[in-house]
Design a protein around this motif. Structure first.
Motif, PDB file in Angstrom:
ATOM      1  N   MET A 282     -31.699 -16.154 -20.201  1.00 32.57           N
ATOM      2  CA  MET A 282     -30.003 -16.547 -20.054  1.00 32.57           C
ATOM      3  C   MET A 282     -29.992 -17.821 -21.039  1.00 32.57           C
ATOM      4  O   MET A 282     -30.506 -18.662 -21.117  1.00 32.57           O
ATOM      5  CB  MET A 282     -29.776 -16.548 -18.691  1.00 32.57           C
ATOM      6  CG  MET A 282     -28.115 -17.096 -18.553  1.00 32.57           C
ATOM      7  SD  MET A 282     -27.180 -15.790 -19.156  1.00 32.57           S
ATOM      8  CE  MET A 282     -27.322 -14.755 -17.662  1.00 32.57           C
ATOM      9  N   HIS A 283     -28.661 -17.496 -21.915  1.00 34.84           N
ATOM     10  CA  HIS A 283     -28.203 -18.668 -22.742  1.00 34.84           C
ATOM     11  C   HIS A 283     -26.912 -19.211 -22.195  1.00 34.84           C
ATOM     12  O   HIS A 283     -25.919 -18.173 -22.058  1.00 34.84           O
ATOM     13  CB  HIS A 283     -28.378 -18.115 -24.033  1.00 34.84           C
ATOM     14  CG  HIS A 283     -27.953 -19.139 -25.192  1.00 34.84           C
ATOM     15  ND1 HIS A 283     -28.727 -20.362 -25.224  1.00 34.84           N
ATOM     16  CD2 HIS A 283     -26.664 -19.445 -25.840  1.00 34.84           C
ATOM     17  CE1 HIS A 283     -28.043 -21.135 -26.290  1.00 34.84           C
ATOM     18  NE2 HIS A 283     -26.907 -20.500 -26.606  1.00 34.84           N
ATOM     19  N   PHE A 284     -26.721 -20.493 -22.049  1.00 35.41           N
ATOM     20  CA  PHE A 284     -25.307 -20.836 -21.706  1.00 35.41           C
ATOM     21  C   PHE A 284     -24.617 -21.585 -22.623  1.00 35.41           C
ATOM     22  O   PHE A 284     -25.210 -22.283 -23.470  1.00 35.41           O
ATOM     23  CB  PHE A 284     -25.467 -21.835 -20.452  1.00 35.41           C
ATOM     24  CG  PHE A 284     -25.615 -20.977 -19.024  1.00 35.41           C
ATOM     25  CD1 PHE A 284     -24.493 -20.808 -18.409  1.00 35.41           C
ATOM     26  CD2 PHE A 284     -26.868 -21.025 -18.502  1.00 35.41           C
ATOM     27  CE1 PHE A 284     -24.862 -19.901 -17.130  1.00 35.41           C
ATOM     28  CE2 PHE A 284     -27.021 -20.329 -17.303  1.00 35.41           C
ATOM     29  CZ  PHE A 284     -26.086 -19.866 -16.339  1.00 35.41           C
ATOM     30  N   ILE A 285     -23.527 -21.292 -22.834  1.00 37.54           N
ATOM     31  CA  ILE A 285     -22.693 -21.903 -23.935  1.00 37.54           C
ATOM     32  C   ILE A 285     -21.403 -22.781 -22.987  1.00 37.54           C
ATOM     33  O   ILE A 285     -20.664 -22.194 -22.457  1.00 37.54           O
ATOM     34  CB  ILE A 285     -21.938 -20.914 -24.770  1.00 37.54           C
ATOM     35  CG1 ILE A 285     -23.062 -20.158 -25.592  1.00 37.54           C
ATOM     36  CG2 ILE A 285     -21.188 -21.851 -25.898  1.00 37.54           C
ATOM     37  CD1 ILE A 285     -22.220 -19.302 -26.515  1.00 37.54           C
ATOM     38  N   LEU A 286     -21.820 -24.234 -23.104  1.00 37.68           N
ATOM     39  CA  LEU A 286     -20.884 -24.948 -22.476  1.00 37.68           C
ATOM     40  C   LEU A 286     -19.729 -25.435 -23.382  1.00 37.68           C
ATOM     41  O   LEU A 286     -20.117 -26.050 -24.536  1.00 37.68           O
ATOM     42  CB  LEU A 286     -21.373 -26.089 -21.731  1.00 37.68           C
ATOM     43  CG  LEU A 286     -22.777 -25.538 -20.728  1.00 37.68           C
ATOM     44  CD1 LEU A 286     -23.183 -26.794 -20.084  1.00 37.68           C
ATOM     45  CD2 LEU A 286     -22.051 -24.623 -19.761  1.00 37.68           C
TER      46      LEU A 286
END
Length: 404
Positions: A282-286
């Motif tokens: 999983m890759h989160f972009i904030l």
């Protein structure tokens, strides 16, 4: 003539519809503002209620914030414990106005599913209410505490929860969603702790409890540990719940000699999963808007290049903090409070069916990384710190003619 008859019939019905439908007189009811549940080892559940004394209804001087707290005795079930309290109260308990439900730490450790079950079954229980845990203490002690702003502890701590830019009245609803989800995630609830130096001080001169962050529960609704206020802010960023995040960053890497303090608002996050066979990452972009509240670095904020470098530095600091939080959630709590499973369940159901049977083993070991992007939206009405003279800013090599 017929029209006149019809109108007279309608008016008659409206007259009959007015009045109070409830057969209980107000003077015969005890309005519960807050409830508390504790678990006493080897004894059972104990229920405590805090009631309002309505002006003119028994409170001396008619103080609308007067109350009284009725504490029960340990019983084998929560229903029995609640019924015991009713035996000690001369009026019928009305829970329709209850705003807060408090749980002691011992109860949180053994699990709160029984609490959720009984309080979601009461027809008069408001679903829009706050619910939190007393770290290292009892709900009964919390409800008996007094505050400088009045005797109604639940009222003041509800406001304390709101003061952290959170929507307090949907906490119970969020918990119900977590319990009924098929995504095998955990849950988080706000937590308070007794102020150590409040002991022995004159009554009503200090707030006896303080808001410390969130309690973390696994998918069996058992307490696993706590997150502090800063960690809660970062977690809410992942979940996109209403909140702001405070970030302080040293500026030595970009020519400054101090630090800047910012508040990040308008928090948004995007999930970017990648699948390979039965493996998931999983890759989160904030993203968020940064508002500078303090600048003691000497940096000239009127310089566009300085602003861009600041944005990168703040984003790097956020990524470091978020990765520490992820490791804590995965390795220490082993509870999917990031709602990764919930996202997969809703958006990738085919892949989720493969992962679900082993999700409790997969989540603590899966790779989760983060990238952050912030935009500085405001920094006040001055560029460099106002105590610095113009020549001092230039000497630091960060003035408008030197930054490029």
């Amino acid at each position: 003539m017929r029209l006149a008859f019809r109108w007279s019939a309608v008016l008659t019905m409206l007259i009959l519809l007015t009045g109070c439908w409830d057969s209980r007189e107000l003077n015969d009811q005890a309005f519960a503002l807050g409830g508390g549940v504790d678990y006493i080892p080897e004894k059972g559940y104990k229920v405590t209620n805090q009631f309002a004394l309505i002006s003119g209804g028994g409170a001396e001087g008619g103080d609308k914030q007067q109350d009284y707290t009725e504490e029960g005795e340990p019983k084998s079930t929560i229903y029995e414990a609640s019924s015991f309290v009713q035996n000690k109260v001369s009026r019928i308990i009305n829970r329709g106005h209850r705003r807060t439900l408090v749980m002691g730490e011992e109860l949180a450790k053994i699990g709160v599913k029984d609490v959720i079950d009984i309080y979601s079954r009461y027809p008069e229980t408001p679903l829009r209410s706050d619910i939190f845990v007393v770290k290292g203490g009892l709900a009964s002690d919390f409800l008996k505490s007094k505050t400088p702003y009045g005797n109604q502890a639940v009222r003041e701590y509800y406001k304390l929860h709101q003061s952290h830019r959170e929507v307090a009245d949907i906490t119970f609803l969020n918990l119900l969603r977590s319990v009924n989800s098929d995504s095998m995630g955990g849950a988080v609830l706000p937590a308070v702790e007794k102020v150590a130096d409040a002991e022995g001080k004159k009554e009503k001169t200090v707030m006896p409890y303080q808001y410390i962050g969130n309690a973390v529960f696994d998918n069996q609704m058992k307490l696993r540990g706590y997150l502090d206020n800063k960690e809660v802010g970062y977690l809410m960023w992942f979940l996109m719940r209403e909140r702001s995040v405070s970030v302080t960053d040293l500026t030595s890497d970009i020519g400054g000699e101090g630090a800047i303090s910012t508040e990040i608002r308008n928090l948004k996050s995007k999930y970017r999963p990648s699948f390979e066979n039965d493996h998931v990452e999983m890759h989160f972009i904030l993203t968020g808007d940064a508002h500078l509240n303090e600048n003691n670095s000497g940096l000239d904020l009127y310089n566009a290049e300085v602003i861009r470098r600041m944005e990168r530095e703040i984003a790097d600091e956020i990524v470091k903090d978020e990765q520490r939080l992820i490791r804590k959630i995965q390795k220490e709590f082993r509870a999917d409070v990031l709602n990764v499973g919930d996202y997969l369940f809703r958006n990738h159901p085919g892949e989720w069916r493969k992962l679900q049977p082993r999700w409790e083993e997969i989540f603590p070991e899966m790779k989760i990384d983060v990238e952050a992007h912030v935009t500085i939206k405001s920094f006040g009405v001055t560029g460099a710190s106002p105590q610095l003279k113009e020549e001092e800013v230039k000497q630091k090599g960060i003035g408008s003619e030197n930054a490029s």
